[in-house]
Design an enzyme around this catalytic site. Structure first.
Site, PDB file in Angstrom:
ATOM      1  N   ILE A   1       0.332  -2.445  22.101  1.00  0.00           N
ATOM      2  CA  ILE A   1       0.687  -1.017  22.125  1.00  0.00           C
ATOM      3  C   ILE A   1      -0.441  -0.219  22.788  1.00  0.00           C
ATOM      4  CG2 ILE A   1       1.292   1.000  20.746  1.00  0.00           C
ATOM      5  CD1 ILE A   1       2.504  -0.912  18.663  1.00  0.00           C
TER       6      ILE A   1
ATOM      7  N   SER B   1       2.858   3.079   9.944  1.00  0.00           N
ATOM      8  CA  SER B   1       3.809   1.966   9.871  1.00  0.00           C
ATOM      9  C   SER B   1       4.973   2.268   8.938  1.00  0.00           C
ATOM     10  CB  SER B   1       3.098   0.709   9.378  1.00  0.00           C
ATOM     11  OG  SER B   1       4.047  -0.296   9.086  1.00  0.00           O
TER      12      SER B   1
ATOM     13  N   TYR C   1      -0.770  -4.726   3.665  1.00  0.00           N
ATOM     14  CA  TYR C   1      -0.709  -4.073   4.978  1.00  0.00           C
ATOM     15  C   TYR C   1      -0.105  -2.673   4.851  1.00  0.00           C
ATOM     16  CZ  TYR C   1       0.705  -3.033   9.766  1.00  0.00           C
ATOM     17  OH  TYR C   1       0.876  -2.425  10.989  1.00  0.00           O
TER      18      TYR C   1
ATOM     19  N   LYS D   1      -2.054   0.834   5.672  1.00  0.00           N
ATOM     20  CA  LYS D   1      -1.565   1.775   6.684  1.00  0.00           C
ATOM     21  C   LYS D   1      -1.276   3.136   6.050  1.00  0.00           C
ATOM     22  CE  LYS D   1      -1.401   0.219  10.899  1.00  0.00           C
ATOM     23  NZ  LYS D   1      -1.935   1.005  12.008  1.00  0.00           N
TER      24      LYS D   1
ATOM     25  N   ARG E   1      16.275  -4.503  11.031  1.00  0.00           N
ATOM     26  CA  ARG E   1      15.106  -3.719  11.454  1.00  0.00           C
ATOM     27  C   ARG E   1      15.521  -2.689  12.497  1.00  0.00           C
ATOM     28  NH1 ARG E   1      13.492  -5.933   7.633  1.00  0.00           N
ATOM     29  NH2 ARG E   1      11.553  -7.097   7.304  1.00  0.00           N
TER      30      ARG E   1
ATOM     31  N   ARG F   1      10.043 -14.508   3.378  1.00  0.00           N
ATOM     32  CA  ARG F   1       8.597 -14.305   3.271  1.00  0.00           C
ATOM     33  C   ARG F   1       8.231 -13.379   2.120  1.00  0.00           C
ATOM     34  NH1 ARG F   1       6.646 -13.022   9.397  1.00  0.00           N
ATOM     35  NH2 ARG F   1       6.933 -10.922   8.633  1.00  0.00           N
TER      36      ARG F   1
ATOM     37  N   ASP G   1       8.152  -9.303   2.258  1.00  0.00           N
ATOM     38  CA  ASP G   1       9.118  -8.890   3.268  1.00  0.00           C
ATOM     39  C   ASP G   1      10.041  -7.825   2.679  1.00  0.00           C
ATOM     40  OD1 ASP G   1       9.674  -9.501   5.919  1.00  0.00           O
ATOM     41  OD2 ASP G   1      11.476 -10.640   5.400  1.00  0.00           O
TER      42      ASP G   1
HETATM   43  C1  UD1 Z   1       6.215  -4.855   9.436  1.00  0.00           C
HETATM   44  C2  UD1 Z   1       6.582  -3.390   9.591  1.00  0.00           C
HETATM   45  C3  UD1 Z   1       6.335  -2.945  11.010  1.00  0.00           C
HETATM   46  C4  UD1 Z   1       4.930  -3.266  11.420  1.00  0.00           C
HETATM   47  C5  UD1 Z   1       4.687  -4.758  11.275  1.00  0.00           C
HETATM   48  C6  UD1 Z   1       3.272  -5.147  11.633  1.00  0.00           C
HETATM   49  C7  UD1 Z   1       8.438  -3.095   8.027  1.00  0.00           C
HETATM   50  C8  UD1 Z   1       9.865  -2.790   7.898  1.00  0.00           C
HETATM   51  N1  UD1 Z   1       7.999  -3.208   9.276  1.00  0.00           N
HETATM   52  O1  UD1 Z   1       7.076  -5.595  10.191  1.00  0.00           O
HETATM   53  O2  UD1 Z   1       6.577  -1.537  11.139  1.00  0.00           O
HETATM   54  O3  UD1 Z   1       4.735  -2.913  12.750  1.00  0.00           O
HETATM   55  O4  UD1 Z   1       4.894  -5.104   9.929  1.00  0.00           O
HETATM   56  O5  UD1 Z   1       3.147  -6.516  11.673  1.00  0.00           O
HETATM   57  O6  UD1 Z   1       7.715  -3.239   7.067  1.00  0.00           O
HETATM   58  N2  UD1 Z   1      10.757 -13.301  10.799  1.00  0.00           N
HETATM   59  C9  UD1 Z   1      11.498 -14.439  10.995  1.00  0.00           C
HETATM   60  N3  UD1 Z   1      10.970 -15.431  11.783  1.00  0.00           N
HETATM   61  C10 UD1 Z   1       9.744 -15.323  12.386  1.00  0.00           C
HETATM   62  C11 UD1 Z   1       9.009 -14.138  12.172  1.00  0.00           C
HETATM   63  C12 UD1 Z   1       9.542 -13.144  11.371  1.00  0.00           C
HETATM   64  O7  UD1 Z   1      12.593 -14.593  10.459  1.00  0.00           O
HETATM   65  O8  UD1 Z   1       9.333 -16.260  13.078  1.00  0.00           O
HETATM   66  C13 UD1 Z   1      11.374 -12.211   9.983  1.00  0.00           C
HETATM   67  C14 UD1 Z   1      10.470 -11.660   8.908  1.00  0.00           C
HETATM   68  O9  UD1 Z   1      10.569 -12.403   7.727  1.00  0.00           O
HETATM   69  C15 UD1 Z   1      11.034 -10.248   8.772  1.00  0.00           C
HETATM   70  C16 UD1 Z   1      11.486  -9.898  10.184  1.00  0.00           C
HETATM   71  O10 UD1 Z   1      11.620 -11.137  10.860  1.00  0.00           O
HETATM   72  O11 UD1 Z   1      12.151 -10.221   7.922  1.00  0.00           O
HETATM   73  C17 UD1 Z   1      10.487  -9.056  10.934  1.00  0.00           C
HETATM   74  O12 UD1 Z   1       9.199  -9.625  10.799  1.00  0.00           O
HETATM   75  P1  UD1 Z   1       7.938  -9.103  11.609  1.00  0.00           P
HETATM   76  O13 UD1 Z   1       8.254  -9.039  13.046  1.00  0.00           O
HETATM   77  O14 UD1 Z   1       6.749  -9.880  11.173  1.00  0.00           O
HETATM   78  O15 UD1 Z   1       7.792  -7.608  11.158  1.00  0.00           O
HETATM   79  P2  UD1 Z   1       7.892  -6.846   9.709  1.00  0.00           P
HETATM   80  O16 UD1 Z   1       7.219  -7.622   8.661  1.00  0.00           O
HETATM   81  O17 UD1 Z   1       9.288  -6.369   9.515  1.00  0.00           O
END
Ligand code: UD1
Length: 312
Positions: free
Chosen positions: A13, A118, A142, A146, A210, A271, A274
């Site tokens: 970013i 965030s 986290y 934030k 999301r 996770r 989550d």
């Molecule tokens: C969170 C914050 C986001 C922030 C980010 C920083 C929320 C809603 N969002 O993101 O604003 O910028 O942290 O890191 O809290 N997943 C999979 N497979 C993978 C990786 C992730 O299924 O290989 C799933 C995760 O379990 C989650 C979703 O994808 O449900 C998004 O994960 P991720 O991209 O890590 O972001 P958040 O934890 O949602």
């Protein structure tokens, strides 16, 4: 003397904001410690003045802020699961560093600080979409870090009259996002794996959703927040998002089409820390900034896939 400071300029970013400022002919300074930022992300930013430094060090912050008008504070140890493993490191890099940036900015007479908040601050409350007046409910370290940093932003606006503006980002994605770590954002990981013909892992049932936000919209929100009249935005916090949500499963299906991946995802346990659904109300940013997301989700994913195909 640089007019703009971008912290975390080695991250995707920060890098993208700096590139846009340079394209507009602005003078830019960037700082990064390369804890998670990448030197490769500085390629193309040669016109920028770069300082290698850690914002946990007040002296590095003072050097970075000297003579600057506006700070885009993007540096952080982003990642919910990383914070679950090491909450102290998250606190140092998200809270202590932010306080140091604020103190240094005040000392240097910085006019405005735009901060990367965030969406995780909202936590797992059932009401959707998330509006700024809702009580925060951080779950992960986290999210707590934030949110604490956000409160410091608001506090410095109230007690010292500084022009701080908080943008709560919602799952930002796009070119330059690092796909190479288990802590990477989900779309970066999915793009990399699916282009390589590997099955991505979905944690949970894939029905979590999301408000995925394309990097160009986030850059735009930042530039608007830097330029908006102080009466409107100083001390404010607002969502910076698309205002729509997609489930992970839906997103996987779009990426299948765009990448040509033929397989199915692997499912694994959800996770810790989550949250289930995330969806922003963006009417406040519309009102205060004139912000409007410009790129459709499918088009944004298409551009992102192209970038990982060609440039990563
Ligand atoms: C969170 C914050 C986001 C922030 C980010 C920083 C929320 C809603 N969002 O993101 O604003 O910028 O942290 O890191 O809290 N997943 C999979 N497979 C993978 C990786 C992730 O299924 O290989 C799933 C995760 O379990 C989650 C979703 O994808 O449900 C998004 O994960 P991720 O991209 O890590 O972001 P958040 O934890 O949602």
């Amino acid at each position: 003397m640089a007019k703009y400071l971008v912290t975390g300029v080695g991250g995707f970013i920060g890098r993208s904001i700096a590139a846009e400022l340079l394209a507009r002919g602005e003078s830019v300074r960037g700082i990064d410690s390369f804890i998670t930022g990448r030197r490769a992300n500085l390629v193309g930013l040669e016109a920028m003045e770069f300082q290698e430094g850690d914002l946990a060090d007040p002296a590095a912050c003072a050097r970075a802020c000297a003579g600057v008008d506006t700070v885009f504070h993007e540096a952080a140890l982003a990642s919910v699961p990383r914070s679950v493993v090491d909450p102290v490191a998250t606190n140092v890099n998200c809270v202590d560093a932010t306080l140091n940036v604020l103190v240094a900015s005040r000392g240097a007479g910085v006019r405005r600080i735009v901060f990367a908040g965030s969406s995780s601050a909202y936590g797992d409350t059932p009401t959707l979409p998330k509006r700024e007046e809702m009580l925060p409910n951080p779950i992960s370290p986290y999210a707590a870090a934030k949110l604490a940093a956000e409160y410091y932003m608001r506090s410095f606006a109230r007690v010292y009259g500084m022009e701080t503006v908080v943008l709560r980002y919602f799952n930002v994605f796009g070119p330059y996002q690092d796909p190479g770590s288990t802590y990477s954002g989900v779309l970066a990981i999915f793009c990399r794996k699916m282009l390589a013909g590997e099955a991505p892992t979905i944690y949970g049932d894939g029905q979590q959703s999301r408000d995925f936000t394309y990097i160009d919209d986030v850059i735009n929100a930042n530039l608007l927040a830097a330029a908006a009249p102080a009466e409107k935005v100083a001390g404010q916090m607002m969502n910076a998002a698309t205002g729509a949500r997609y489930t992970l499963r839906e997103t996987f299906d779009i990426l299948k089409d765009l990448t040509g991946f033929k397989g199915e995802p692997v499912f694994a346990e959800a996770r810790t820390g989550d949250i289930r659904h995330s969806h922003a109300d963006i009417s406040l940013a519309r009102k205060l900034l004139g912000y409007e997301p410009k790129v459709s989700f499918r088009e944004a994913l298409r551009r992102t896939v192209e970038w990982y195909k060609n440039g990563a």
